[in-house]
Design a protein around this motif. Structure first.
Motif, short mmCIF file in Angstrom:
data_model
loop_
_atom_site.label_atom_id
_atom_site.label_comp_id
_atom_site.label_asym_id
_atom_site.label_seq_id
_atom_site.Cartn_x
_atom_site.Cartn_y
_atom_site.Cartn_z
N LEU A 244 0.81 -1.22 0.00
CA LEU A 244 0.00 0.00 0.00
C LEU A 244 0.84 1.27 0.00
O LEU A 244 0.32 2.35 0.25
CB LEU A 244 -0.95 0.00 1.21
N GLY A 245 2.11 1.17 -0.26
CA GLY A 245 2.96 2.36 -0.28
C GLY A 245 3.48 2.70 1.09
O GLY A 245 4.69 2.68 1.33
N ASP A 246 2.56 3.00 2.02
CA ASP A 246 3.00 3.34 3.38
C ASP A 246 2.87 2.16 4.34
O ASP A 246 3.18 2.28 5.52
CB ASP A 246 2.19 4.53 3.91
N SER A 247 2.41 1.03 3.85
CA SER A 247 2.25 -0.16 4.71
C SER A 247 2.16 -1.42 3.85
O SER A 247 1.82 -1.34 2.67
CB SER A 247 1.00 -0.03 5.59
N THR A 248 2.46 -2.55 4.45
CA THR A 248 2.44 -3.84 3.75
C THR A 248 1.73 -4.86 4.62
O THR A 248 2.08 -5.03 5.80
CB THR A 248 3.87 -4.33 3.46
#
Length: 373
Positions: A244-248
């Protein structure tokens, strides 16, 4: 008695290594502070994903392909069900490096990979929500490893091959030399070679030799949610990774009816591995609920959550190498939350390094001295 090899840490990596070394005729002692498989190691939590189109970089692909072959071999030798071929779907924006790496590694190594638009992915898996600007890269030959069953299988084979296993015996210090001395609470053991696969405890063990290693034990969480088997069961829904770009996030279909499993890969808090982990709490559940409500909106209630440990390196690549000043001591550490799938091949690699001083695998990515630059 002087052993050929002592292995400190008999979890996923150590147990596999113990088997391959004993099979090669070496007199092996495996020592573990607990009794593997157990709930204090990085192998805890029933299941792990194995994927071959590797989002962390194409250089991992030959290594994980070999691991897959060895898991199939272990399944045949143990007559146990270890691998579930559910497929794995990687979801994210096409511009994300993880998704780009998945596609690049599949192309480079001719791996099966199906790419779907958001609309088609949601038709294929009605339990899934995929934002319009995301793609879904589905790897049909990938799937899930049953963690405890894998370790039990290697444990049984290692013992049958003649390896010794001392459980519930914590190592207190290591003394290097042409003959290595390993001090535990009860005994001093001696060996010609040493392999340290001690997970979250690697840093404190090497400190007894005044050797720093940049591995940070980290608290992680995951949880199970009630699930409609027609939407989320293992026969219809894949394992998944969301970038998600800022989280996985990553997770699993409902296996044997236990519910959807979900964990967050990034983040977490640094810990002392000897302290009890803070139990799964409301803040942990809020984070996972925020994800699952958006991307698997037809999930049921949160059943329960658990905690586990990652052992993180600064670059999230592994460490598999001889200690620079001690060519009879090998360290395998810092698997950074994506190592279990490799543990069969890590066992083979550590055996090759012990017997021959080198491995058939390219280990240049995993050199310990890369942190000195």
């Amino acid at each position: 008695m002087i052993y050929d090899v002592i292995i400190i840490g008999a979890g996923s990596m150590g147990m596999a290594t113990g088997y391959y070394l004993a099979k090669a005729g070496k007199n092996v002692l495996m020592i573990d502070a607990l009794n593997p498989p157990h709930e204090e190691g990085s192998h805890h939590g029933e299941t792990r994903i194995i994927r071959f189109a590797y989002g962390e970089g194409a250089s991992y692909v030959p290594f994980v392909k070999r691991a897959g072959e060895l898991w199939m071999e272990l399944e045949a030798l143990s007559n146990e069900s270890l691998f579930l071929q559910t497929g794995v779907v990687n979801v994210g924006e096409p511009s994300h490096s993880f998704i780009k790496n998945v596609k690049a590694s599949a192309e480079l190594y001719d791996l099966a990979l199906e790419q779907y638009s958001a609309d088609i992915a949601m038709k294929k898996w009605p339990g899934l929500f995929v934002p319009e600007n995301f793609v879904a890269c589905f790897e049909p030959t990938a799937g899930i490893l049953r963690v405890e069953a894998c370790i039990h299988a290697y444990k049984k084979l290692a013992m049958e091959a003649g390896a010794a296993l001392h459980t519930n015996e914590k190592v207190q210090s290591i003394q290097a030399g042409s003959i290595i001395k390993v001090q535990t609470e009860n005994n001093i053991y001696e060996s010609k070679q040493l392999i340290v696969t001690a997970g979250a405890w690697i840093t404190e063990l090497l400190q007894t030799m005044d050797i720093p290693i940049p591995v940070t034990p980290t608290r992680k969480t995951f949880a199970w949610f009630e699930a409609d088997e027609k939407l989320y069961g293992e026969n219809v829904f894949p394992a998944y990774c969301f970038e998600l770009g800022d989280s996985t996030y990553y997770g699993f279909p409902s296996i044997d009816g236990v519910g959807l499993k979900l964990g967050r890969h990034d983040g977490g808090e640094a810990i002392n591995p000897n302290d009890p982990l803070r139990p799964f709490d409301e803040q942990d559940s809020i984070d996972l609920l925020n994800f699952i409500q958006q991307f698997m909106p037809q999930h049921g209630a949160l059943n329960y959550g658990k905690t586990c440990k990652y052992s993180m390196t600064p670059d999230e690549d592994f460490i598999i190498d001889f200690l620079p000043e001690h060519q009879n001591i090998i360290v395998a550490a810092g698997f950074s939350g994506h190592g279990f799938k490799f543990s069969s091949a890590v066992g083979e690699v550590l055996t090759e390094l012990t017997l021959n001083g080198q491995s058939k695998q390219d280990l240049s990515l995993f050199k310990i001295n890369r942190f000195n630059k």
